[in-house]
Motif scaffolding. Structure first.
Motif, mmCIF file in Angstrom:
data_model
loop_
_atom_site.group_PDB
_atom_site.id
_atom_site.type_symbol
_atom_site.label_atom_id
_atom_site.label_comp_id
_atom_site.label_asym_id
_atom_site.label_seq_id
_atom_site.Cartn_x
_atom_site.Cartn_y
_atom_site.Cartn_z
ATOM 1 N N PHE A 173 0.858 -1.189 0.000
ATOM 2 C CA PHE A 173 0.000 0.000 0.000
ATOM 3 C C PHE A 173 0.896 1.242 0.000
ATOM 4 C CE2 PHE A 173 -2.591 -3.306 1.836
ATOM 5 C CZ PHE A 173 -3.862 -3.052 1.357
ATOM 6 N N CYS A 174 0.625 2.177 -0.904
ATOM 7 C CA CYS A 174 1.430 3.405 -0.924
ATOM 8 C C CYS A 174 0.509 4.610 -1.088
ATOM 9 C CB CYS A 174 2.478 3.370 -2.039
ATOM 10 S SG CYS A 174 1.811 3.502 -3.705
ATOM 11 N N ALA A 175 1.009 5.774 -0.609
ATOM 12 C CA ALA A 175 0.266 7.018 -0.833
ATOM 13 C C ALA A 175 0.560 7.561 -2.218
ATOM 14 C CB ALA A 175 0.639 8.042 0.243
ATOM 15 N N THR A 176 1.700 7.182 -2.783
ATOM 16 C CA THR A 176 2.001 7.576 -4.165
ATOM 17 C C THR A 176 3.032 6.638 -4.776
ATOM 18 O OG1 THR A 176 2.821 9.340 -5.607
ATOM 19 C CG2 THR A 176 3.801 9.220 -3.429
ATOM 20 N N LEU A 177 2.843 6.361 -6.059
ATOM 21 C CA LEU A 177 3.881 5.682 -6.844
ATOM 22 C C LEU A 177 4.603 6.769 -7.626
ATOM 23 C CD1 LEU A 177 5.198 3.088 -7.980
ATOM 24 C CD2 LEU A 177 3.476 3.162 -9.800
ATOM 25 N N ASP A 178 5.864 7.009 -7.264
ATOM 26 C CA ASP A 178 6.618 8.083 -7.922
ATOM 27 C C ASP A 178 7.300 7.574 -9.194
ATOM 28 O OD1 ASP A 178 5.736 10.005 -6.221
ATOM 29 O OD2 ASP A 178 7.706 10.562 -5.439
ATOM 30 N N ARG A 179 8.061 8.493 -9.846
ATOM 31 C CA ARG A 179 8.517 8.223 -11.212
ATOM 32 C C ARG A 179 9.667 7.239 -11.305
ATOM 33 N NH1 ARG A 179 9.925 13.185 -12.235
ATOM 34 N NH2 ARG A 179 12.159 12.820 -12.371
ATOM 35 N N GLU A 180 10.759 7.518 -10.553
ATOM 36 C CA GLU A 180 11.995 6.739 -10.754
ATOM 37 C C GLU A 180 12.980 7.002 -9.631
ATOM 38 O OE1 GLU A 180 13.958 8.146 -14.272
ATOM 39 O OE2 GLU A 180 13.629 10.247 -13.756
ATOM 40 N N LEU A 181 14.123 6.340 -9.700
ATOM 41 C CA LEU A 181 15.226 6.583 -8.761
ATOM 42 C C LEU A 181 16.298 7.404 -9.444
ATOM 43 C CD1 LEU A 181 15.688 3.008 -7.203
ATOM 44 C CD2 LEU A 181 14.294 4.899 -6.354
ATOM 45 N N ASP A 182 16.984 8.259 -8.651
ATOM 46 C CA ASP A 182 18.139 8.940 -9.230
ATOM 47 C C ASP A 182 19.375 8.041 -9.105
ATOM 48 O OD1 ASP A 182 19.190 9.185 -6.679
ATOM 49 O OD2 ASP A 182 18.909 11.352 -6.532
ATOM 50 N N ASP A 183 20.564 8.551 -9.496
ATOM 51 C CA ASP A 183 21.733 7.662 -9.512
ATOM 52 C C ASP A 183 22.262 7.351 -8.111
ATOM 53 O OD1 ASP A 183 22.772 10.106 -8.958
ATOM 54 O OD2 ASP A 183 24.058 10.245 -10.730
ATOM 55 N N LYS A 184 21.682 7.987 -7.059
ATOM 56 C CA LYS A 184 22.050 7.630 -5.682
ATOM 57 C C LYS A 184 20.954 6.812 -5.013
ATOM 58 C CE LYS A 184 25.293 11.287 -4.747
ATOM 59 N NZ LYS A 184 25.383 12.717 -4.591
ATOM 60 N N GLY A 185 19.969 6.409 -5.784
ATOM 61 C CA GLY A 185 18.911 5.576 -5.218
ATOM 62 C C GLY A 185 17.835 6.355 -4.506
#
Ligand code: PRP
Ligand code: URA
Length: 215
Positions: free
Chosen positions: A186-198
């Motif tokens: 369960f999440c409040a939002t599914l975000d876009r992606e990870l940056d190069d530091k995770g």
């Protein structure tokens, strides 16, 4: 309201206006630590209402001031397991709705270079495999920390587990589907992606640091 994603069958994402409003306030870098902490707890509490919609009930006989009746109480125990540190930031909000829940703790931090979880603590209530277990951590980035915590709980016999986070990244949800397909996320939002530091983009930054005022 909860939405499902075709490419993430394990994911349930909240779309409630109150949650979206509070999440935007929490994401804002200008939001100070105390308010951030309050918002994260409030979002966790709002999510709990729906996450608990399928908890089993048992009939109980009680006496109201006027007559006897058969009511309903939650049947099994609920065990809350925050992943330290940042999971603590959701615990009070959930306990407001589930005051009788037991609380276990799993300590993990993510190695900043390898991005692998490093376990350092585990204390669970007795018979934690009974009833429902809610694992809480605001951030699921690579998914390594949450997956490790779920493995630890399954080794203790916990087979009715739900994962509750605030921000999830697609990569982390995919990792959880691969290793723990039985666990709803369960999440409040599914975000876009990870940056190069995770870190999750757009995300809300380092949840633990923002909750506890560390850097
Ligand atoms: C954060 C967060 C998760 C983990 C997510 O904890 O609270 O536990 O990172 O990353 P992952 O999905 O890539 O494993 P962190 O390691 O910063 O520890 P903290 O809570 O003690 O700050
Ligand atoms: N941990 C955090 O606290 N934030 C992220 O964006 C990723 C991991």
């Amino acid at each position: 309201m909860i939405v499902r994603h075709d490419d993430h069958p394990n994911l349930l994402e909240f779309r409630h206006p109150l949650i979206r409003d509070k999440l935007t306030r929490a994401r804002d870098e200008a939001t100070p630590s105390g308010e951030f902490r309050r918002l994260i707890n409030e979002i966790a509490g709002l999510m709990t209402f729906e996450i608990c919609a399928d908890l089993p009930l048992a009939e109980v006989e009680i006496n109201t001031p006027l007559e006897a009746m058969v009511g309903a109480r939650l049947e099994g125990p609920v065990t809350l397991v925050p992943i330290l540190r940042a999971g603590l930031g959701m615990t009070d909000g959930i306990l407001q709705l589930l005051p009788e829940a037991r609380v276990g703790h799993i300590g993990l931090y993510r190695d900043e270079v390898a991005l692998e979880p490093v376990p350092y603590y585990c204390k669970l209530p007795e018979r934690s495999s009974e009833g429902t277990v809610l694992v809480v951590d605001p951030m699921v980035a690579t998914g390594g920390s949450a997956a490790h915590a779920l493995t630890m709980l399954k080794q203790q016999g916990c087979d009715n587990v739900k994962l509750v986070c605030i921000v999830a990244a697609p990569a982390g949800v995919a990792t959880l589907l691969e290793h723990h397909p039985d666990v709803p996320v369960f999440c409040a939002t599914l975000d876009r992606e990870l940056d190069d530091k995770g870190y999750i983009l757009p995300g809300l930054g380092d949840a633990g640091d923002r909750l506890f005022g560390t850097t």
